[in-house]
Design a protein around this motif. Structure first.
Motif, short mmCIF file in Angstrom:
data_model
loop_
_atom_site.label_atom_id
_atom_site.label_comp_id
_atom_site.label_asym_id
_atom_site.label_seq_id
_atom_site.Cartn_x
_atom_site.Cartn_y
_atom_site.Cartn_z
N LEU A 116 42.14 30.01 38.68
CA LEU A 116 43.47 30.29 38.15
C LEU A 116 44.03 31.60 38.67
CD1 LEU A 116 42.90 29.14 34.48
CD2 LEU A 116 44.58 28.17 36.05
N THR A 117 43.21 32.66 38.73
CA THR A 117 43.71 33.94 39.22
C THR A 117 44.11 33.86 40.69
OG1 THR A 117 41.42 34.66 39.63
CG2 THR A 117 42.43 35.35 37.57
N GLY A 168 53.57 32.13 38.58
CA GLY A 168 52.46 32.76 39.30
C GLY A 168 51.84 33.90 38.52
N VAL A 169 52.69 34.78 37.98
CA VAL A 169 52.17 35.92 37.19
C VAL A 169 51.49 35.42 35.92
CG1 VAL A 169 52.81 38.02 35.97
CG2 VAL A 169 53.92 37.48 38.13
N GLY A 170 52.05 34.39 35.29
CA GLY A 170 51.44 33.83 34.09
C GLY A 170 50.07 33.21 34.38
N LEU A 171 49.96 32.52 35.52
CA LEU A 171 48.67 31.93 35.90
C LEU A 171 47.60 33.00 36.11
CD1 LEU A 171 49.70 29.14 38.45
CD2 LEU A 171 48.61 28.79 36.24
N PHE A 172 48.01 34.14 36.67
CA PHE A 172 47.05 35.19 37.00
C PHE A 172 46.67 36.05 35.80
CE2 PHE A 172 46.50 39.71 37.92
CZ PHE A 172 45.41 39.69 38.76
N GLN A 173 47.67 36.47 35.02
CA GLN A 173 47.47 37.57 34.10
C GLN A 173 46.51 37.26 32.97
OE1 GLN A 173 50.78 40.43 33.57
NE2 GLN A 173 50.70 39.81 31.44
N SER A 174 46.66 36.13 32.30
CA SER A 174 45.80 35.83 31.15
C SER A 174 44.33 35.70 31.54
CB SER A 174 46.28 34.55 30.45
OG SER A 174 47.61 34.69 30.02
N PRO A 175 43.98 34.90 32.57
CA PRO A 175 42.57 34.82 32.96
C PRO A 175 42.02 36.15 33.46
CG PRO A 175 43.81 32.99 33.90
CD PRO A 175 44.80 33.95 33.34
N ASN A 176 42.85 36.91 34.18
CA ASN A 176 42.39 38.19 34.71
C ASN A 176 42.11 39.17 33.58
OD1 ASN A 176 42.03 39.76 37.31
ND2 ASN A 176 43.41 41.12 36.21
N ILE A 221 51.92 42.63 49.60
CA ILE A 221 51.13 43.40 48.63
C ILE A 221 50.51 42.47 47.59
CG2 ILE A 221 51.26 45.11 46.79
CD1 ILE A 221 53.46 46.51 48.42
N ALA A 222 51.31 41.55 47.05
CA ALA A 222 50.80 40.63 46.03
C ALA A 222 49.68 39.76 46.59
CB ALA A 222 51.93 39.77 45.49
N THR A 223 49.83 39.33 47.83
CA THR A 223 48.80 38.49 48.46
C THR A 223 47.52 39.27 48.68
OG1 THR A 223 50.57 37.24 49.56
CG2 THR A 223 48.34 36.94 50.39
N LEU A 224 47.63 40.57 48.97
CA LEU A 224 46.43 41.39 49.16
C LEU A 224 45.58 41.46 47.90
CD1 LEU A 224 47.83 44.41 51.26
CD2 LEU A 224 46.27 42.59 52.03
N ALA A 225 46.19 41.24 46.74
CA ALA A 225 45.42 41.25 45.48
C ALA A 225 44.39 40.14 45.44
CB ALA A 225 46.38 41.13 44.29
N ILE A 226 44.53 39.13 46.31
CA ILE A 226 43.56 38.04 46.36
C ILE A 226 42.17 38.57 46.72
CG2 ILE A 226 42.90 35.95 47.64
CD1 ILE A 226 45.85 35.28 47.87
N VAL A 227 42.12 39.61 47.56
CA VAL A 227 40.82 40.11 48.04
C VAL A 227 39.97 40.64 46.88
CG1 VAL A 227 39.67 41.75 49.58
CG2 VAL A 227 41.76 40.60 50.33
N PRO A 228 40.43 41.64 46.11
CA PRO A 228 39.58 42.08 44.98
C PRO A 228 39.38 41.00 43.92
CG PRO A 228 41.75 43.12 44.86
CD PRO A 228 41.67 42.45 46.20
N SER A 229 40.38 40.13 43.73
CA SER A 229 40.23 39.06 42.75
C SER A 229 39.15 38.08 43.17
CB SER A 229 41.56 38.33 42.56
OG SER A 229 41.46 37.37 41.54
N LEU A 230 39.10 37.78 44.45
CA LEU A 230 38.10 36.84 44.96
C LEU A 230 36.69 37.40 44.81
CD1 LEU A 230 37.78 34.10 46.44
CD2 LEU A 230 37.90 35.37 48.60
N PHE A 231 36.51 38.67 45.19
CA PHE A 231 35.19 39.29 45.08
C PHE A 231 34.82 39.53 43.62
CE2 PHE A 231 36.00 40.30 49.55
CZ PHE A 231 34.77 39.98 50.11
N GLY A 232 35.82 39.83 42.79
CA GLY A 232 35.54 39.97 41.36
C GLY A 232 35.08 38.67 40.76
#
Length: 478
Positions: A329-330, A366-374, A450-461
């Motif tokens: 989801l994130t 998109g923000v709703g999909l990311f924010q709650s699970p994160n 910038i928003a797409t770059l957030a995928i990197v830490p989210s993926l490793f997290g």
């Protein structure tokens, strides 16, 4: 009874988040009214907003730590009461100086509410429903963003500026009563705890200098000695804070919490995302007004599409994360956010309005999909004794990301407008609509990156979280 009590707890925390979010935006549209009411000037009246936001940001971690030490329910109740009393004082302020002082007091109360509110929900709901609860809080935040400007406009037009503060009183009283009724009393705190006063001062000072520099940089100029001095002071304060926290026996922020990769990497992903989506917060309203030539009312109506989509998506996303995990989801949320920002970057003076609104809706999804699970991942990986600090960190990251993103967005947009125009134009809003749209397009592509770059830490997290959930195999007995 316990099943019903958790929903009452959600209502109690939601009311606090709602009223403090509304108050962060409702005053913005009243600045000109306050200038006239107090016979002041805009540079002073701006501190009615700035004083509240800076106090809120600088107090969040402190209040989170106090919640961990002395009880989150106790801090939440004090904060709600303080916020409500400060609202009454704001509404009856005799001068602009008094109003600014009361707004600072209101910011302290809001920090107590926002710092420990999510942590209270984590303890009120079972672990398998944590995403649902935090998703609902995301809906309250979106509702506050949605209601604030619209409600403020109505109250200013038909009642007066005092009403934008009086409106907090019934919500505050109801929320305080709900908290007493629904939130379980705090457990006995551990004896022998000491509050890290030096660490709190250093952290608050570093955040204050950083946020003030980011806020005033576009106005004073990034090369201005005052701005450079603020950033140097912020850096020094941050270094001294880390140095002190590593050596103090009971630090305000246990830095070892960041060794939990699922916690720290998802926190970083949130910071990067807020940097990106803040471009939209600043520039899309300007696009509607300067390129489409919409008035304030129609602009506000168009901008409602994003928080509506966010408020509808957040609880669904939170519920799905409880059932299927947060990783997919994130990542999906970040991809959708990046695509929405990229879609907005193709806007021109002749772009059909439904196209822009559609991409704003997609951005909210998109923000709703990311924010709650994160958020669920971050708080789920915080030590139980540091839930208040973790909750405060979430709010600090949001504030720093939004402030830094707005400053960066303004710089990118202005530089591109000047480049397309062939020379600086003063004020920048006097540039032709086609030039302003060209600057918007480039800025929104930077935001998408910038928003797409957030995928990197989210993926490793997500990978770190997955490794934590793999059960350790027990050796087979002979």
């Amino acid at each position: 009874m316990n099943e019903r009590r958790k929903w009452w707890a959600l209502a109690a925390v939601g009311s606090g988040v709602l009223v403090s979010t509304i108050d962060g935006s409702i005053v913005n549209i009243a600045l000109n009214t306050l200038v006239q009411a107090f016979g002041s000037n805009l540079n002073i009246v701006e501190w009615v907003v700035l004083g509240y936001l800076l106090t809120l940001a600088c107090s969040l971690l402190i209040m989170g730590r106090l919640g961990d030490m002395y009880g989150k329910r106790r801090i939440y109740l004090i904060g709600f009461g303080l916020f409500t009393v400060a609202s009454l004082l704001c509404a009856t302020a005799p001068s602009i100086t008094a109003l600014i002082a009361f707004r600072v007091l209101q910011g302290i109360g809001a920090a107590m509410i926002q710092a420990v509110g999510p942590a209270l929900l984590v303890t009120a709901f079972p672990a398998h429903e944590r995403g649902l609860a935090l998703g609902a809080i995301g809906s309250f935040v979106a509702a506050g963003i949605l209601i604030g400007p619209a409600l403020g406009g109505i109250l200013l037009r038909y009642v007066g500026w005092e009403a934008i503060f009086f409106v907090n009183l019934p919500i505050g009283i109801i929320g305080w009563w709900l908290t007493i009724r629904a939130i379980a009393p705090d457990q006995t705190t551990r004896p022998g705890q000491r509050f890290d006063l030096v660490g709190a001062f250093l952290m608050a000072a570093a955040l204050f200098f950083l946020l003030l520099g980011l806020t005033e940089g576009p106005i004073w100029g990034w090369r201005d000695a005052r701005v450079i001095g603020l950033f140097v002071a912020a850096l020094m304060g941050g270094v001294l804070f880390v140095f002190w926290e590593l050596r103090y026996p009971q630090p305000m922020l246990q830095l070892r919490i960041f060794r939990r990769l699922a916690f720290s990497l998802n926190l970083l992903a949130a910071l990067v995302l807020f940097l990106g989506i803040s471009f939209n917060l600043l520039l899309t309203p300007l696009f509607f007004q300067l390129v489409y030539q919409f008035d304030l009312q129609r602009t506000g109506f168009m901008l409602m599409s994003l928080p509506i989509a966010l408020s509808l998506t957040s609880p669904i996303s939170g519920r799905l994360s409880d059932r299927f995990g947060s990783r997919v989801l994130t990542i999906a949320g970040l991809i959708v956010t990046g695509l929405a920002l990229l879609g907005l970057s193709f806007s021109t003076p002749t772009t059909p309005l439904p196209q822009m609104v559609g991409f704003l809706v997609l951005l909210g999804i998109g923000v709703g999909l990311f924010q709650s699970p994160n958020n669920s991942t971050i708080l789920g990986n915080a030590p139980p004794e540091a839930l208040g600090v973790a909750s405060g960190l979430l709010a600090v990251v949001r504030t720093v990301g939004q402030t830094g993103g707005i400053a960066l967005a303004g710089a990118v947009w202005a530089s591109q407008v000047f480049a397309l125009n062939g020379a600086p134009v003063t004020p920048i809003t006097a540039a032709p609509p086609t030039i302003l749209a060209g600057g918007y397009d480039v800025a929104m592509r930077v935001a998408a990156l910038i928003a797409t770059l957030a995928i990197v830490p989210s993926l490793f997290g997500g990978r770190a979280l997955q490794r934590q959930l793999v059960p350790v195999k027990q050796p087979v007995a002979d």
